[in-house]
Design an enzyme around this catalytic site. Structure first.
Site, PDB file in Angstrom:
ATOM      1  N   GLU A  44       0.887  -1.168   0.000  1.00 34.57           N
ATOM      2  CA  GLU A  44       0.000   0.000   0.000  1.00 34.57           C
ATOM      3  C   GLU A  44       0.922   1.214   0.000  1.00 34.57           C
ATOM      4  O   GLU A  44       1.566   1.517   0.996  1.00 34.57           O
ATOM      5  CB  GLU A  44      -0.887  -0.013   1.250  1.00 34.57           C
ATOM      6  CG  GLU A  44      -1.754   1.220   1.391  1.00 34.57           C
ATOM      7  CD  GLU A  44      -2.446   1.300   2.753  1.00 34.57           C
ATOM      8  OE1 GLU A  44      -2.782   0.245   3.342  1.00 34.57           O
ATOM      9  OE2 GLU A  44      -2.625   2.423   3.252  1.00 34.57           O
ATOM     10  N   ARG A  48       1.408  10.124   0.826  1.00 31.07           N
ATOM     11  CA  ARG A  48       1.928  11.100   1.786  1.00 31.07           C
ATOM     12  C   ARG A  48       3.164  11.782   1.237  1.00 31.07           C
ATOM     13  O   ARG A  48       3.684  12.706   1.846  1.00 31.07           O
ATOM     14  CB  ARG A  48       2.288  10.403   3.102  1.00 31.07           C
ATOM     15  CG  ARG A  48       1.096   9.840   3.792  1.00 31.07           C
ATOM     16  CD  ARG A  48       1.452   9.192   5.098  1.00 31.07           C
ATOM     17  NE  ARG A  48       0.336   8.397   5.557  1.00 31.07           N
ATOM     18  CZ  ARG A  48       0.289   7.760   6.701  1.00 31.07           C
ATOM     19  NH1 ARG A  48       1.313   7.808   7.526  1.00 31.07           N
ATOM     20  NH2 ARG A  48      -0.769   7.066   7.037  1.00 31.07           N
ATOM     21  N   THR A  71      -3.621   6.314   1.964  1.00 31.71           N
ATOM     22  CA  THR A  71      -3.811   7.721   2.349  1.00 31.71           C
ATOM     23  C   THR A  71      -4.445   8.510   1.203  1.00 31.71           C
ATOM     24  O   THR A  71      -4.071   9.647   0.914  1.00 31.71           O
ATOM     25  CB  THR A  71      -2.472   8.385   2.780  1.00 31.71           C
ATOM     26  OG1 THR A  71      -1.690   7.445   3.520  1.00 31.71           O
ATOM     27  CG2 THR A  71      -2.732   9.580   3.685  1.00 31.71           C
ATOM     28  N   LYS A 131     -11.112  -0.595   6.387  1.00 30.22           N
ATOM     29  CA  LYS A 131      -9.884  -0.448   7.169  1.00 30.22           C
ATOM     30  C   LYS A 131     -10.290   0.027   8.561  1.00 30.22           C
ATOM     31  O   LYS A 131     -11.073   0.976   8.688  1.00 30.22           O
ATOM     32  CB  LYS A 131      -8.985   0.584   6.482  1.00 30.22           C
ATOM     33  CG  LYS A 131      -7.723   0.937   7.250  1.00 30.22           C
ATOM     34  CD  LYS A 131      -6.817   1.834   6.424  1.00 30.22           C
ATOM     35  CE  LYS A 131      -5.561   2.199   7.186  1.00 30.22           C
ATOM     36  NZ  LYS A 131      -4.522   2.815   6.345  1.00 30.22           N
TER      37      LYS A 131
HETATM   38  C1  3PG Z   1      -1.351   3.806   7.790  1.00 31.44           C
HETATM   39  O1  3PG Z   1      -1.242   4.758   7.057  1.00 31.44           O
HETATM   40  O2  3PG Z   1      -2.112   2.877   7.532  1.00 31.44           O
HETATM   41  C2  3PG Z   1      -0.589   3.794   9.060  1.00 31.44           C
HETATM   42  O3  3PG Z   1       0.259   4.873   9.140  1.00 31.44           O
HETATM   43  C3  3PG Z   1       0.180   2.553   9.297  1.00 31.44           C
HETATM   44  O4  3PG Z   1       0.254   2.480  10.660  1.00 31.44           O
HETATM   45  P1  3PG Z   1       1.590   1.999  11.374  1.00 31.44           P
HETATM   46  O5  3PG Z   1       2.698   2.889  10.852  1.00 31.44           O
HETATM   47  O6  3PG Z   1       1.334   2.220  12.844  1.00 31.44           O
HETATM   48  O7  3PG Z   1       1.809   0.557  11.051  1.00 31.44           O
END
Ligand code: 3PG
Length: 218
Positions: A44, A48, A71, A131
């Site tokens: 994924e 960002r 995101t 999610k």
């Molecule tokens: C996301 O965007 O799904 C999260 O930032 C992932 O979360 P984590 O970095 O705590 O695994």
């Protein structure tokens, strides 16, 4: 099975969704190779950074990685993701506009939902796998279990605050389709091109899923 349904089945089969932040698309191919070598050909790629769309394009063009966008906040980003070859689109929350654009573009939408009202809104949009984000601060595995109880057909992809120490808590819940996380693809290792180390972390994560078949679709 529809293309989106097929993607969902593949995510459920792998059980883990590595959440990637790429600072430079130049690292995308090396990262993809590390994921494949570690036994988890899934990513994924989060919007960002400005490198997201090009990174998706590079990874998707290999043909050996199930690449999605993360995101994703706007319909325009859905278009960028779909144009780059993303097979699925993950959002931190539920946006009707994003989900509808995913439908128009034929990509699987995986929006965020952590309350009963959000799950019901997702169902109204035809989405039954969501999610659960941010999992850790939204009540963790206990909250996923409680939220799953009234929604028999809904499946969850908990993400946020999950790692080797608590992965099992989530994977052992039958309603959990897969678990997302960034722990096996640390941003600094990826940026530094330390792909062997990424491969080792990915392989360790895959090994941890071995004893948890609770939520796996067969
Ligand atoms: C996301 O965007 O799904 C999260 O930032 C992932 O979360 P984590 O970095 O705590 O695994």
């Amino acid at each position: 099975m529809s293309p989106a349904g097929d993607v969902l089945a593949q995510l459920g089969a792998h059980r883990l969704v590595p959440v990637v932040v790429l600072d430079d698309a130049a690292a995308a191919d090396g990262l993809a190779g590390a994921l494949v070598a570690g036994g988890l050909p899934v990513a994924e790629v989060t919007f960002r950074t400005a490198a997201a769309a090009e990174s998706i394009r590079i990874m998707a063009s290999r043909g050996d990685v199930l690449v999605g966008a993360g995101t994703v906040l706007t319909p325009d980003q859905v278009d960028q993701a779909a144009d780059a070859g993303a097979a699925y689109v993950v959002s931190p929350g539920l946006s009707r506009a994003v989900v509808e654009r995913c439908g128009e573009r034929g990509v699987l939408a995986l929006p965020g939902a952590v309350t009963a009202s959000e799950v019901m809104a997702a169902l109204e949009l035809g989405v039954s796998t969501v999610k659960f984000f941010p999992a850790g601060t939204s009540g963790g595995a206990a909250a996923v279990k409680a939220l799953a109880a009234p929604f028999g057909g809904v499946r969850f992809v908990p993400t946020g605050g999950i790692g080797p120490a608590n992965l099992h808590e989530y994977l052992s819940i039958p309603a959990v389709h897969a678990v997302g996380g960034s722990w096996m693809v640390p941003r600094d290792l990826v940026s530094a091109g330390k792909f062997d180390e990424v491969t080792a972390l990915v392989a360790e994560a895959v090994a941890l899923t071995g004893s948890d078949s609770g939520g796996k679709e067969v």
